[in-house]
Write a protein that holds these residues in place. Sequence first.
Motif, PDB file in Angstrom:
ATOM      1  N   GLY A 233       4.163 -34.622  30.011  1.00  0.00           N
ATOM      2  CA  GLY A 233       4.791 -33.363  30.386  1.00  0.00           C
ATOM      3  C   GLY A 233       6.229 -33.334  29.940  1.00  0.00           C
ATOM      4  N   SER A 234       6.590 -32.296  29.208  1.00  0.00           N
ATOM      5  CA  SER A 234       7.935 -32.216  28.663  1.00  0.00           C
ATOM      6  C   SER A 234       8.199 -30.785  28.230  1.00  0.00           C
ATOM      7  N   PRO A 235       9.483 -30.362  28.227  1.00  0.00           N
ATOM      8  CA  PRO A 235       9.791 -29.098  27.550  1.00  0.00           C
ATOM      9  C   PRO A 235       9.498 -29.230  26.058  1.00  0.00           C
ATOM     10  N   ILE A 236       9.651 -28.177  25.318  1.00  0.00           N
ATOM     11  CA  ILE A 236       9.248 -28.191  23.910  1.00  0.00           C
ATOM     12  C   ILE A 236      10.300 -28.886  23.049  1.00  0.00           C
ATOM     13  N   VAL A 237      10.758 -30.025  23.506  1.00  0.00           N
ATOM     14  CA  VAL A 237      11.707 -30.841  22.759  1.00  0.00           C
ATOM     15  C   VAL A 237      11.601 -32.259  23.298  1.00  0.00           C
ATOM     16  N   GLY A 238      11.866 -33.237  22.429  1.00  0.00           N
ATOM     17  CA  GLY A 238      11.765 -34.627  22.835  1.00  0.00           C
ATOM     18  C   GLY A 238      10.889 -35.416  21.878  1.00  0.00           C
ATOM     19  N   MET A 239      11.165 -36.704  21.765  1.00  0.00           N
ATOM     20  CA  MET A 239      10.418 -37.543  20.826  1.00  0.00           C
ATOM     21  C   MET A 239       8.949 -37.658  21.202  1.00  0.00           C
ATOM     22  N   GLY A 240       8.678 -37.901  22.478  1.00  0.00           N
ATOM     23  CA  GLY A 240       7.292 -38.014  22.901  1.00  0.00           C
ATOM     24  C   GLY A 240       6.527 -36.722  22.709  1.00  0.00           C
ATOM     25  N   PHE A 241       7.158 -35.601  23.079  1.00  0.00           N
ATOM     26  CA  PHE A 241       6.521 -34.296  22.871  1.00  0.00           C
ATOM     27  C   PHE A 241       6.242 -34.072  21.395  1.00  0.00           C
ATOM     28  N   ARG A 242       7.218 -34.386  20.534  1.00  0.00           N
ATOM     29  CA  ARG A 242       7.052 -34.126  19.103  1.00  0.00           C
ATOM     30  C   ARG A 242       5.952 -34.996  18.513  1.00  0.00           C
ATOM     31  N   ILE A 243       5.860 -36.243  18.940  1.00  0.00           N
ATOM     32  CA  ILE A 243       4.818 -37.126  18.410  1.00  0.00           C
ATOM     33  C   ILE A 243       3.440 -36.584  18.760  1.00  0.00           C
ATOM     34  N   VAL A 244       3.250 -36.187  20.024  1.00  0.00           N
ATOM     35  CA  VAL A 244       1.951 -35.645  20.436  1.00  0.00           C
ATOM     36  C   VAL A 244       1.629 -34.361  19.677  1.00  0.00           C
ATOM     37  N   ALA A 245       2.632 -33.485  19.545  1.00  0.00           N
ATOM     38  CA  ALA A 245       2.417 -32.196  18.870  1.00  0.00           C
ATOM     39  C   ALA A 245       2.079 -32.394  17.394  1.00  0.00           C
ATOM     40  N   GLU A 246       2.811 -33.287  16.720  1.00  0.00           N
ATOM     41  CA  GLU A 246       2.596 -33.470  15.288  1.00  0.00           C
ATOM     42  C   GLU A 246       1.306 -34.227  14.992  1.00  0.00           C
ATOM     43  N   VAL A 247       0.887 -35.098  15.912  1.00  0.00           N
ATOM     44  CA  VAL A 247      -0.426 -35.736  15.748  1.00  0.00           C
ATOM     45  C   VAL A 247      -1.514 -34.680  15.803  1.00  0.00           C
ATOM     46  N   GLY A 248      -1.386 -33.730  16.725  1.00  0.00           N
ATOM     47  CA  GLY A 248      -2.356 -32.641  16.810  1.00  0.00           C
ATOM     48  C   GLY A 248      -2.362 -31.759  15.583  1.00  0.00           C
ATOM     49  N   ARG A 249      -1.219 -31.647  14.917  1.00  0.00           N
ATOM     50  CA  ARG A 249      -1.120 -30.824  13.699  1.00  0.00           C
ATOM     51  C   ARG A 249      -1.399 -31.625  12.432  1.00  0.00           C
ATOM     52  N   SER A 250      -1.771 -32.899  12.571  1.00  0.00           N
ATOM     53  CA  SER A 250      -2.035 -33.789  11.420  1.00  0.00           C
ATOM     54  C   SER A 250      -0.838 -33.849  10.483  1.00  0.00           C
ATOM     55  N   SER A 251       0.334 -34.132  11.065  1.00  0.00           N
ATOM     56  CA  SER A 251       1.563 -34.279  10.289  1.00  0.00           C
ATOM     57  C   SER A 251       2.115 -35.691  10.490  1.00  0.00           C
ATOM     58  N   PRO A 252       1.479 -36.691   9.886  1.00  0.00           N
ATOM     59  CA  PRO A 252       1.914 -38.070  10.130  1.00  0.00           C
ATOM     60  C   PRO A 252       3.316 -38.368   9.631  1.00  0.00           C
ATOM     61  N   ASP A 253       3.792 -37.616   8.613  1.00  0.00           N
ATOM     62  CA  ASP A 253       5.141 -37.874   8.127  1.00  0.00           C
ATOM     63  C   ASP A 253       6.189 -37.579   9.201  1.00  0.00           C
ATOM     64  N   MET A 254       5.967 -36.504   9.989  1.00  0.00           N
ATOM     65  CA  MET A 254       6.898 -36.192  11.071  1.00  0.00           C
ATOM     66  C   MET A 254       6.769 -37.206  12.205  1.00  0.00           C
ATOM     67  N   VAL A 255       5.551 -37.678  12.457  1.00  0.00           N
ATOM     68  CA  VAL A 255       5.362 -38.710  13.479  1.00  0.00           C
ATOM     69  C   VAL A 255       6.135 -39.964  13.102  1.00  0.00           C
ATOM     70  N   TRP A 256       6.013 -40.393  11.851  1.00  0.00           N
ATOM     71  CA  TRP A 256       6.733 -41.577  11.405  1.00  0.00           C
ATOM     72  C   TRP A 256       8.237 -41.335  11.361  1.00  0.00           C
ATOM     73  N   ALA A 257       8.656 -40.107  11.099  1.00  0.00           N
ATOM     74  CA  ALA A 257      10.088 -39.789  11.140  1.00  0.00           C
ATOM     75  C   ALA A 257      10.634 -39.977  12.551  1.00  0.00           C
ATOM     76  N   GLU A 258       9.886 -39.531  13.557  1.00  0.00           N
ATOM     77  CA  GLU A 258      10.303 -39.723  14.948  1.00  0.00           C
ATOM     78  C   GLU A 258      10.317 -41.207  15.301  1.00  0.00           C
ATOM     79  N   ILE A 259       9.315 -41.934  14.822  1.00  0.00           N
ATOM     80  CA  ILE A 259       9.271 -43.384  15.082  1.00  0.00           C
ATOM     81  C   ILE A 259      10.477 -44.073  14.450  1.00  0.00           C
ATOM     82  N   ALA A 260      10.826 -43.670  13.224  1.00  0.00           N
ATOM     83  CA  ALA A 260      11.974 -44.275  12.545  1.00  0.00           C
ATOM     84  C   ALA A 260      13.274 -43.991  13.297  1.00  0.00           C
TER      85      ALA A 260
END
Length: 289
Positions: A233-260
């Motif tokens: 649970g999170s507002p529409i901002v944050g690393m955890g929120f972005r990772i979950v959202a981008e995984v759902g959108r099949s955007s692994p480059d953004m997921v790895w960007a957040e991880i980096a």
Amino acid sequence: MIANPWYLSLLDPRLWCLLAFWAGAWLLNSELSKGRAAWVRYAVPLVFGVTVVVLWQAGVTAYGVNKIILPPPSDVIARMSTSVPTLWADLVQTFFKGALSGYAIGCSAAVLVAIAIDRSPFLQAGLLPVGNFVAALPIVGIAPILVMWFGFDWQSKAAVVVVMVFFPVLVNTIAGLAASDAMQRDLMATYSASYWQTLFKLRLPAAMPFIFNGLKIATTLALIGAIVAEFFGSPIVGMGFRIVAEVGRSSPDMVWAEIAVAALAGSAFYGLVALIEKRVTFWHPSQRN
């Protein structure tokens, strides 16, 4: 269609090129690590990191690995360069608001409780086992509960971080308070020093290496706890929120960007605490060159 035998892959020139590069980088790092100059301590991890990135890029490109499975570092860097505002907003929400605030509260509370436990035999017998029990609670179990209690903003993430960092700092502080020698404490007693005088002039300084061990462990736990808490649970901002959202959108480059970004922030935080430790515990043998 019959698959090629596994041993034929050993004849692949791409594999041998990657292995040769790895061996060359390994030999270079081995030679660098023998040096005694100050710059060597920075050059060795830099060479190792560059080696991993180059091998990652070359391996993914040479073998045509699907970008959904593992994007090349070039794609991750390109995504980072075009998503700076988003990455910065996520970093502020997760790291500066959630992780740092929870880290400060949890570590401060742990030191104060450790002093109280040291002062009270009753707390030694009663509170420490409770702290051990809390530390054993799974983060994926308590995170959604704390999100329900404190809301979806950064406060609930800070609460999760408090729970995660409290026990490591508590245990290390208690161990540190017992690190001073009996002869040193007897000497303070001959000077008619009170408990608090002995604490601030002898026992806390002697405990600093232990306390900083706990603080350094807590730096990584704080960021992990804040990110994991955002999965629930999170507002529409944050690393955890972005990772979950981008995984759902099949955007692994953004997921790895957040991880980096998370890895860089966590490493910088750890380095800052280690630098403070070096200044505070300059007298300790571990800080001598």
